[in-house]
Design a protein around this motif. Sequence first.
Motif, PDB file in Angstrom:
ATOM      1  N   ASP A   1      67.900  83.017  39.831  1.00 13.61           N
ATOM      2  CA  ASP A   1      68.145  81.860  40.682  1.00 13.61           C
ATOM      3  C   ASP A   1      68.877  80.738  39.957  1.00 13.61           C
ATOM      4  O   ASP A   1      68.447  80.268  38.915  1.00 13.61           O
ATOM      5  CB  ASP A   1      66.793  81.358  41.205  1.00 13.61           C
ATOM      6  CG  ASP A   1      66.928  80.107  42.064  1.00 13.61           C
ATOM      7  OD1 ASP A   1      65.927  79.402  42.232  1.00 13.61           O
ATOM      8  OD2 ASP A   1      68.033  79.846  42.574  1.00 13.61           O
TER       9      ASP A   1
ATOM     10  N   ARG B   1      57.036  71.211  47.794  1.00  6.92           N
ATOM     11  CA  ARG B   1      58.227  71.700  48.471  1.00  6.92           C
ATOM     12  C   ARG B   1      59.309  70.643  48.481  1.00  6.92           C
ATOM     13  O   ARG B   1      59.069  69.472  48.150  1.00  6.92           O
ATOM     14  CB  ARG B   1      57.875  72.112  49.894  1.00  6.92           C
ATOM     15  CG  ARG B   1      56.802  73.186  49.907  1.00  6.92           C
ATOM     16  CD  ARG B   1      56.715  73.845  51.249  1.00  6.92           C
ATOM     17  NE  ARG B   1      56.187  72.955  52.266  1.00  6.92           N
ATOM     18  CZ  ARG B   1      56.415  73.127  53.561  1.00  6.92           C
ATOM     19  NH1 ARG B   1      57.171  74.107  53.991  1.00  6.92           N
ATOM     20  NH2 ARG B   1      55.890  72.298  54.435  1.00  6.92           N
ATOM     21  N   GLY B   2      60.508  71.047  48.879  1.00 10.86           N
ATOM     22  CA  GLY B   2      61.588  70.092  49.044  1.00 10.86           C
ATOM     23  C   GLY B   2      61.116  68.960  49.932  1.00 10.86           C
ATOM     24  O   GLY B   2      60.233  69.147  50.762  1.00 10.86           O
ATOM     25  N   GLY B   3      61.671  67.787  49.782  1.00 14.96           N
ATOM     26  CA  GLY B   3      61.220  66.653  50.578  1.00 14.96           C
ATOM     27  C   GLY B   3      60.033  65.952  49.964  1.00 14.96           C
ATOM     28  O   GLY B   3      59.463  65.036  50.554  1.00 14.96           O
ATOM     29  N   SER B   4      59.625  66.372  48.779  1.00 14.23           N
ATOM     30  CA  SER B   4      58.516  65.673  48.117  1.00 14.23           C
ATOM     31  C   SER B   4      59.041  64.396  47.482  1.00 14.23           C
ATOM     32  O   SER B   4      60.105  64.390  46.880  1.00 14.23           O
ATOM     33  CB  SER B   4      57.920  66.555  47.016  1.00 14.23           C
ATOM     34  OG  SER B   4      57.360  67.710  47.567  1.00 14.23           O
TER      35      SER B   4
ATOM     36  N   SER C   1      65.142  80.815  45.454  1.00 13.37           N
ATOM     37  CA  SER C   1      65.809  82.010  45.994  1.00 13.37           C
ATOM     38  C   SER C   1      64.819  83.082  46.418  1.00 13.37           C
ATOM     39  O   SER C   1      65.081  84.254  46.270  1.00 13.37           O
ATOM     40  CB  SER C   1      66.781  82.583  44.953  1.00 13.37           C
ATOM     41  OG  SER C   1      67.912  81.762  44.856  1.00 13.37           O
ATOM     42  N   GLY C   2      63.700  82.660  46.935  1.00 10.50           N
ATOM     43  CA  GLY C   2      62.749  83.629  47.476  1.00 10.50           C
ATOM     44  C   GLY C   2      61.936  84.372  46.445  1.00 10.50           C
ATOM     45  O   GLY C   2      61.212  85.305  46.785  1.00 10.50           O
TER      46      GLY C   2
ATOM     47  N   ARG D   1      69.587  71.929  40.740  1.00 12.66           N
ATOM     48  CA  ARG D   1      69.646  70.488  41.042  1.00 12.66           C
ATOM     49  C   ARG D   1      68.255  69.866  41.000  1.00 12.66           C
ATOM     50  O   ARG D   1      68.031  68.844  40.354  1.00 12.66           O
ATOM     51  CB  ARG D   1      70.267  70.283  42.429  1.00 12.66           C
ATOM     52  CG  ARG D   1      70.185  68.850  42.914  1.00 12.66           C
ATOM     53  CD  ARG D   1      70.770  68.701  44.314  1.00 12.66           C
ATOM     54  NE  ARG D   1      70.453  67.398  44.861  1.00 12.66           N
ATOM     55  CZ  ARG D   1      70.841  66.970  46.056  1.00 12.66           C
ATOM     56  NH1 ARG D   1      71.589  67.740  46.818  1.00 12.66           N
ATOM     57  NH2 ARG D   1      70.497  65.773  46.476  1.00 12.66           N
TER      58      ARG D   1
ATOM     59  N   SER E   1      61.681  75.987  47.354  1.00 17.27           N
ATOM     60  CA  SER E   1      61.881  76.400  48.726  1.00 17.27           C
ATOM     61  C   SER E   1      61.023  77.611  49.041  1.00 17.27           C
ATOM     62  O   SER E   1      61.314  78.705  48.579  1.00 17.27           O
ATOM     63  CB  SER E   1      63.372  76.744  48.869  1.00 17.27           C
ATOM     64  OG  SER E   1      63.651  77.195  50.137  1.00 17.27           O
ATOM     65  N   PHE E   2      59.939  77.423  49.769  1.00 15.58           N
ATOM     66  CA  PHE E   2      59.120  78.557  50.199  1.00 15.58           C
ATOM     67  C   PHE E   2      58.354  78.165  51.450  1.00 15.58           C
ATOM     68  O   PHE E   2      58.069  76.990  51.677  1.00 15.58           O
ATOM     69  CB  PHE E   2      58.159  79.026  49.097  1.00 15.58           C
ATOM     70  CG  PHE E   2      57.730  77.931  48.156  1.00 15.58           C
ATOM     71  CD1 PHE E   2      56.693  77.072  48.481  1.00 15.58           C
ATOM     72  CD2 PHE E   2      58.383  77.736  46.947  1.00 15.58           C
ATOM     73  CE1 PHE E   2      56.306  76.053  47.623  1.00 15.58           C
ATOM     74  CE2 PHE E   2      57.998  76.721  46.083  1.00 15.58           C
ATOM     75  CZ  PHE E   2      56.964  75.873  46.427  1.00 15.58           C
ATOM     76  N   PRO E   3      58.031  79.155  52.289  1.00 13.45           N
ATOM     77  CA  PRO E   3      57.343  78.835  53.533  1.00 13.45           C
ATOM     78  C   PRO E   3      55.894  78.416  53.284  1.00 13.45           C
ATOM     79  O   PRO E   3      55.260  78.903  52.344  1.00 13.45           O
ATOM     80  CB  PRO E   3      57.399  80.144  54.326  1.00 13.45           C
ATOM     81  CG  PRO E   3      57.646  81.200  53.325  1.00 13.45           C
ATOM     82  CD  PRO E   3      58.308  80.581  52.141  1.00 13.45           C
ATOM     83  N   PRO E   4      55.356  77.537  54.130  1.00 15.14           N
ATOM     84  CA  PRO E   4      53.981  77.075  53.928  1.00 15.14           C
ATOM     85  C   PRO E   4      52.975  78.220  53.943  1.00 15.14           C
ATOM     86  O   PRO E   4      51.947  78.166  53.280  1.00 15.14           O
ATOM     87  CB  PRO E   4      53.752  76.105  55.086  1.00 15.14           C
ATOM     88  CG  PRO E   4      54.816  76.374  56.062  1.00 15.14           C
ATOM     89  CD  PRO E   4      55.975  76.941  55.310  1.00 15.14           C
ATOM     90  N   GLU E   5      53.314  79.295  54.670  1.00 13.54           N
ATOM     91  CA  GLU E   5      52.406  80.453  54.729  1.00 13.54           C
ATOM     92  C   GLU E   5      52.140  81.041  53.349  1.00 13.54           C
ATOM     93  O   GLU E   5      51.108  81.644  53.115  1.00 13.54           O
ATOM     94  CB  GLU E   5      53.000  81.572  55.593  1.00 13.54           C
ATOM     95  CG  GLU E   5      52.994  81.311  57.081  1.00 13.54           C
ATOM     96  CD  GLU E   5      54.199  80.500  57.545  1.00 13.54           C
ATOM     97  OE1 GLU E   5      54.867  79.887  56.693  1.00 13.54           O
ATOM     98  OE2 GLU E   5      54.457  80.458  58.762  1.00 13.54           O
ATOM     99  N   ASP E   6      53.096  80.895  52.447  1.00 11.21           N
ATOM    100  CA  ASP E   6      52.946  81.516  51.123  1.00 11.21           C
ATOM    101  C   ASP E   6      52.149  80.659  50.149  1.00 11.21           C
ATOM    102  O   ASP E   6      51.784  81.115  49.076  1.00 11.21           O
ATOM    103  CB  ASP E   6      54.324  81.807  50.524  1.00 11.21           C
ATOM    104  CG  ASP E   6      55.032  82.936  51.237  1.00 11.21           C
ATOM    105  OD1 ASP E   6      56.204  83.187  50.946  1.00 11.21           O
ATOM    106  OD2 ASP E   6      54.387  83.574  52.113  1.00 11.21           O
TER     107      ASP E   6
END
Lengths: 136, 328, 565
Positions: free
Chosen positions: A16, A114-117, A66-67, A20, A95-100
Amino acid sequence: MSKEKIKVVISKVGLDGHDRGAKVVASLLREAGMEVVYLGMYQTPESIIKAAIDEDVDVIGVSYLSGEHLVFTPLIVEEMKKKGLDDVLFVAGGSFPPEDIPAMKAMGIDEVFRGGSLTEGFVSYIQKHVGQKGAE
Amino acid sequence: MSIRKSLNPEELVEKLLSGDRRAAARLITLIEDQSVQANGMMKKIFPHTGRSTIIGLTGSGGSGKSTLIDHLIGRFRTMGKKVGVVAVDPSSPFSGGALLGDRIRFQSHATDDGVFIRSMASRGYLGGLARGTTDVVRVMEAMGNDVILIETLGAGQDEIDIIHLAQTCLLILTPGMGDDIQAMKAGIMEIADVIVLNKADLDKANLCQSSLETIIHYGMDKKKGWIPRVVPTIAFASKSTDIRGMEELVQAIMDHQAYLHETRKIDDVRNKRIEQELGLVFKDEVEKVVFAGIKGTGKKREYIESIRAGKTDPYSVVKEVLSTFLRV
Amino acid sequence: MSTDKATAVQEKETQEHNWDEYLQSYYEKPASTRTWSGYEVKEIYTPEDRASEDYKATVGDAGDYPFTRGIHRNMFRGRYWTRREVVGIGSPADTHERAAYCFKNGGMGLNTIADVTYEMGLDADHPWAKNEVGLTGVNLSHIKDMETLVGDIPLDKVSWSLITASTAAAPTMAQYVAVARNKGYDIGCLRGSIQNDPIHFRYCGFRPACPLDLSVKLGSDVMEFCTREMPKWYYTTVNMYDLREQGITAPQEIAYGFGIAMCYMDELIRRGLPIDAFAPRFTFYVSCHIDFFEEIAKIRAARRMWAKLMKEKYGARDPRSLHFRFAVHTAGCSLIPQQPLNNLVRIAYEALAAVLGGVQSLHCCSYDEPMCLPTEKGHLQALRTQQILAYETGVTNVSDPLGGSYYVESLTDTLEQEALRYMKEVEGVGGMEEAIRTEWLDRRFEEEAIKRQKEVDNQDKLVVGVNLFTTEEEKTTPLGVQRIPEHSARDQIEGVRKLKMSRDKRKLNEAIKKLRDAAAEGRNTIPAMIEATQAMATTGELLGTVREVFGYSYDPLNIIESPFH
């Protein structure tokens, strides 16, 4: 038992190349008075933990964009256990879904951002929890 | 078992001497934090130190110190030597934090157990090194590292603590940055045993090299023995085949080391290091004792205000404090 | 009795307290009067703001130089923009399935994207690839993978956009052409594009795969080959979008994107191609961020600047050479994982800006972009966003409908000035290649990224869900999470292994030798890559062979050795 400065290692892992966020976080932690060892890209769980040991860090921070978060989290936790780093915080951003997130925590990660923190969030988390992990 | 829980100094030293990296790393932290336990541990490991080759690298930011270190680590490793590295970066004067980004350039040795790398923030200490660097180098020696490389801050010509600590001192310059002029001002002879002219593919590299060699030549009469050698290098290139000068650089270092050993100058060098350490420890202890005495009494503040008001001066204050606490 | 009275008093107090707050927010003023990129704007713009400007010379109709208003006179009345959703997931078969799904649901062109392993030039069986194959795109290790990806799609009818940006774009082009030829197509009829912008890709990681000289070499090989052999193909989409994702401003996006474009153009000219021979097929990938008017003005400024640059600096004569032809990818970095459905709205505004700006081809992010790969539903939603825009809102009726707006024309001028200033700054440090080599550009990206974070931390920039109107973090993703089938990576890795064991080694060695010679003799490597692909050479083998000729390690990660010595 307290230390003068909180020491953090920030790293990317695997292929990955989105760095940034990692660079921005490293800078902002420095502005918050921490000593940050920035490892950059293409690290492996082994190389990250080796740096964490030699630098005697309090926190390992990894950036996933990148997952790859479900692939590498258990590998990093395993390497930390193997080398006896059970009092070092392990946090991740990206970047990861909240489910994880529950899955990642079950694997052994301490906290994710997550992003947006906002900066204040992860800085105060670290300041509050350093030295608490594994404390008796 | 977490190493932080077993903070027993005896155990830590034992582990360190038996090769436990975490123990060594922990001790280094205690040194950085100027922890009271550190001194006791340093006493124990001291007998196991003093035999490694210590190389210092200084030069302004962007000159390529880190990349050179990366190559040097590789070379020493192929010679079968264990390598320790101390990389110093500046602490922010505003926040007290630091971005320790030198390590990224030697991550090719990331999983080699024969390499121990420690980044240190200067924590406001002037002189190009971090305050505890001299002790940290001792720790690295005790760990069994044959060669220790120290990368200083080297932002300007004031950062020269390294010349007392390192046996072989490398000054890294690059053509066209005016460094050659600066170096002239500082007196290259004073600082460098080997002058590395990195980025030797840049414009004016030849000119720079000849002017450096001229300076050295004219300074030669004043200094007998080792003549500082100028080694042009290209440490960073996208193709490994474009990298130049590494063999010559290692040779220069080895030659200087041989010179030191053959002429027994190595003893002078070691003496200088010990002298510097002695001075540091001495100052530390005296300061501790003196300030322990007046700590929390508000006296320091009183003295400062007194001086400001013109009622007294720093020399008189120190004499008074010393005569009170040391019975001088 | 007394408790009722107490409650009543309490209620009254509560109500009074609320009214104050309410009034305050009722009369709330915006905190900022700047654009996203930081430019102060006036309360109102009037004819005075563009009083002395000569319309024909400085603005022009759509379809007329300097093309501020659009590259075609009738823009969308002549043809809708292409609705092209980016697809890349799991194995080539998985990607084909999703691409076909989008196509069936109204997507007009295909758009497939490489994963990190492919972009790094690694075959699926490379030790570092196994953990990450197929996670965020598709890996095409050899010709059979490309065959699977393409399936039965008629390549002369359907426009296919291949998103491989790095030096691996050269193998991609070779693989696509090889498959097309095997299927009997005349490659002169192939329609589509390949991103092929290795220079910029170093800023997305991938530096080991994209050293500067190799990037220029292979990027230009693809461009030159396509110019000569594939007249309907767009051979590059210079990616300004990824640069913007680093956190830079709108005029910087233009300036640095143009700088990189010129590196390729200068190389093609050096190879003897006349500007008008290749320029008509030069395209760009542009971001559309959340400041609506600024993005539109940015596009208009870019169009005008490109036309002038091509005419004045490069002496282009063919009007098509002067066209700034671009695709838009709505800004991923404007989206946030908190309250994810809000992203649908952001994407819609950004898509609107793209269309009002006069885009040729559009990809709308899926709302879950900050969290994972798009699910089918997410992809569909993105497509619907475009379709509602295209069919319901009437924006397609008029070219450049915002042209003549005193504000937009003024902002277009401002952005042009600022972009030119940034371009001059780059010239001042020695030109784009120097700026890249010395990492000057890296410093700019780092500075801007920190600024953006601080703006949000300090509330200088307001983002709903982040520093405004925040709610508790969601525990689930509204339209589900896309997972990669577990067997996909395994099957693909098996496939590569089998191929390597079963292919004709003699033929392969001959073909690899030809490729090596072509690279060593400074010839265009694509023909040899095509032949080698047909002889079952893998992506890693194609790239590795060329890398060695140029003095680089066979493997960008320096782990495996060349099998060809």
